[in-house]
Write a protein that holds these residues in place. Structure first.
Motif, mmCIF file in Angstrom:
data_model
loop_
_atom_site.group_PDB
_atom_site.id
_atom_site.type_symbol
_atom_site.label_atom_id
_atom_site.label_comp_id
_atom_site.label_asym_id
_atom_site.label_seq_id
_atom_site.Cartn_x
_atom_site.Cartn_y
_atom_site.Cartn_z
ATOM 1 N N ALA A 131 62.798 -3.234 -78.968
ATOM 2 C CA ALA A 131 63.314 -4.553 -78.566
ATOM 3 C C ALA A 131 64.814 -4.670 -78.865
ATOM 4 N N ALA A 132 65.272 -4.026 -79.926
ATOM 5 C CA ALA A 132 66.702 -4.057 -80.249
ATOM 6 C C ALA A 132 67.482 -3.278 -79.194
ATOM 7 N N ASP A 133 66.897 -2.156 -78.782
ATOM 8 C CA ASP A 133 67.533 -1.332 -77.743
ATOM 9 C C ASP A 133 67.619 -2.120 -76.428
ATOM 10 N N ALA A 134 66.548 -2.866 -76.133
ATOM 11 C CA ALA A 134 66.534 -3.694 -74.914
ATOM 12 C C ALA A 134 67.568 -4.814 -75.030
ATOM 13 N N ALA A 135 67.717 -5.373 -76.227
ATOM 14 C CA ALA A 135 68.723 -6.437 -76.428
ATOM 15 C C ALA A 135 70.119 -5.884 -76.163
#
Ligand code: ATP
Ligand code: MG
Length: 254
Positions: free
Chosen positions: A184-188
Motif C-alpha cells: 500500500a505504501a508503494d501504491a501511495a
C-alpha cells in the motif's frame, strides 16, 4: 571504463545521464553522487534479478573516465509504458491495467535481503529540515502504526520505469529505491508520482489498484503523508516541493 563514441543519450537529469550503448545501458551519475549509492542500486538490482522479477540484468559498476560512477545493465529492447500512454491516449486505461497488474505481481515476491521500507522512510522523514520536530514525530507515529508487511516494493513505480519489450513481455527498471515492505505504501508513492503530473490519471490509478489488489483506499491514502515526506527528502526540488508539503499538512491533522 570509457564510454563508446557510438553511445546515444536516452535521458539527462541534473545528477545523471542514461546512455544506450547498443546492447547495454549505462546510467552515469555526476561526480558528487556517493559511490555507495551507485553500488546500492546495483545490489538492489542484483537481488531483484535473483528473486526472478523480469528486469534488466546488472553487469557492472565502474568509474567512467573524466566523469562519475556508472551502473551498467543489459538493455531491454522495447518502449516504456510512459511512451505508449503518451503516444496512444485512447488506450490509456488498457495500459494502466497492465501497469497495475504488473505492480501487484511485483508485490507478490519476497526478497528478505532488500532494505526494510520502514527503516528507509524513517530515515528520510528524520532527514527533513523543511518540517518541524512535531510534524516529523507525527509522521513517524503514523508509520509505526501501519501493518508490517514484507513484500518487494519498487519505490518509484511509474510508467517510465516499465519497458514493454520487443518480446511483448513487461520488464521493470530503475530499482534504486527498492525495499521490502507494505504494497500500500508503494501504491501511495505511485499515486503521488501520477498526481504530480495529472490528478485525473492519479485517481484512475488508485481506483484500479485498490480494486485489483483488494486493498482499502483508506490504507493507501494513509501512507500519502509518509511518501510525500520521503519524496520531499529526495530533494528532486522545483515546483513540486510546495505540493508535497501540502500533502504532508493535509493528512497530518486529519
Ligand atoms: N535496461 C534498460 N533497457 C532499456 N531501456 C532502459 C533500461 N534502463 C533504462 N532505460 C531507459 O532509460 C530511462 C531512464 O532510466 P532509469 O529509469 O533507470 O533512470 P531515471 O529514471 O533517470 O532514474 P531515477 O528514477 O532514479 O531518477 C528509462 O525510463 C528507460 O526509458
Ligand atoms: Mg526511471
Amino acid at each position: 571504463m570509457i564510454l563508446p563514441d557510438s553511445k546515444v543519450e536516452i535521458v539527462r537529469h541534473s545528477n545523471k545521464v542514461v546512455y544506450d550503448l547498443g546492447d547495454k545501458i549505462a546510467k552515469v551519475f555526476s561526480e558528487d553522487k556517493p559511490v555507495s549509492d551507485v553500488f546500492n542500486e546495483a545490489l538492489n538490482l542484483a537481488r531483484i534479478n535473483e528473486c526472478g522479477i523480469r528486469s534488466p540484468k546488472a553487469i557492472e559498476v565502474a568509474k567512467v573516465e573524466d566523469a562519475g560512477w556508472a551502473l551498467v545493465t543489459t538493455k531491454v529492447p522495447g518502449v516504456t509504458l510512459a511512451e505508449k500512454m503518451a503516444a496512444e491516449p485512447g488506450r490509456f486505461y488498457e495500459y494502466l491495467e497492465q501497469f497495475v497488474n504488473l505492480q501487484i505481481e511485483v508485490h507478490s515476491y519476497r526478497c528478505p535481503l532488500l532494505p526494510r521500507q520502514t527503516d528507509k522512510y524513517s530515515r528520510m522523514i528524520n532527514s527533513l529540515d523543511q518540517i518541524n520536530a512535531s510534524t516529523r514525530y507525527d509522521l513517524l507515529q503514523r508509520l509505526d502504526g501501519m501493518k508490517m508487511r514484507r513484500r518487494v516494493c519498487h519505490g518509484d513505480f511509474n510508467p517510465s520505469n516499465v519497458i514493454v519489450g520487443d518480446d511483448e513481455q513487461l520488464y521493470v527498471c530503475d530499482w534504486a529505491h527498492a525495499t521490502q515492505g507494505a504494497p500500500a505504501a508503494d501504491a501511495a508513492m505511485t499515486y503521488l508520482l501520477f498526481a504530480l503530473q495529472d490528478k485525473q490519471q492519479a485517481d484512475a490509478y488508485l481506483e484500479l489498484y485498490c480494486e485489483h489488489a483488494d486493498e482499502a483506499v483508506q490504507v493507501v491514502r494513509g501512507y500519502l503523508p509518509i511518501v510525500a515526506a520521503s519524496e520531499l527528502a529526495r530533494k528532486r526540488g522545483g515546483k513540486n516541493d510546495e505540493f508535497l508539503m501540502s500533502w504532508i499538512d493535509v493528512f497530518d491533522y486529519q
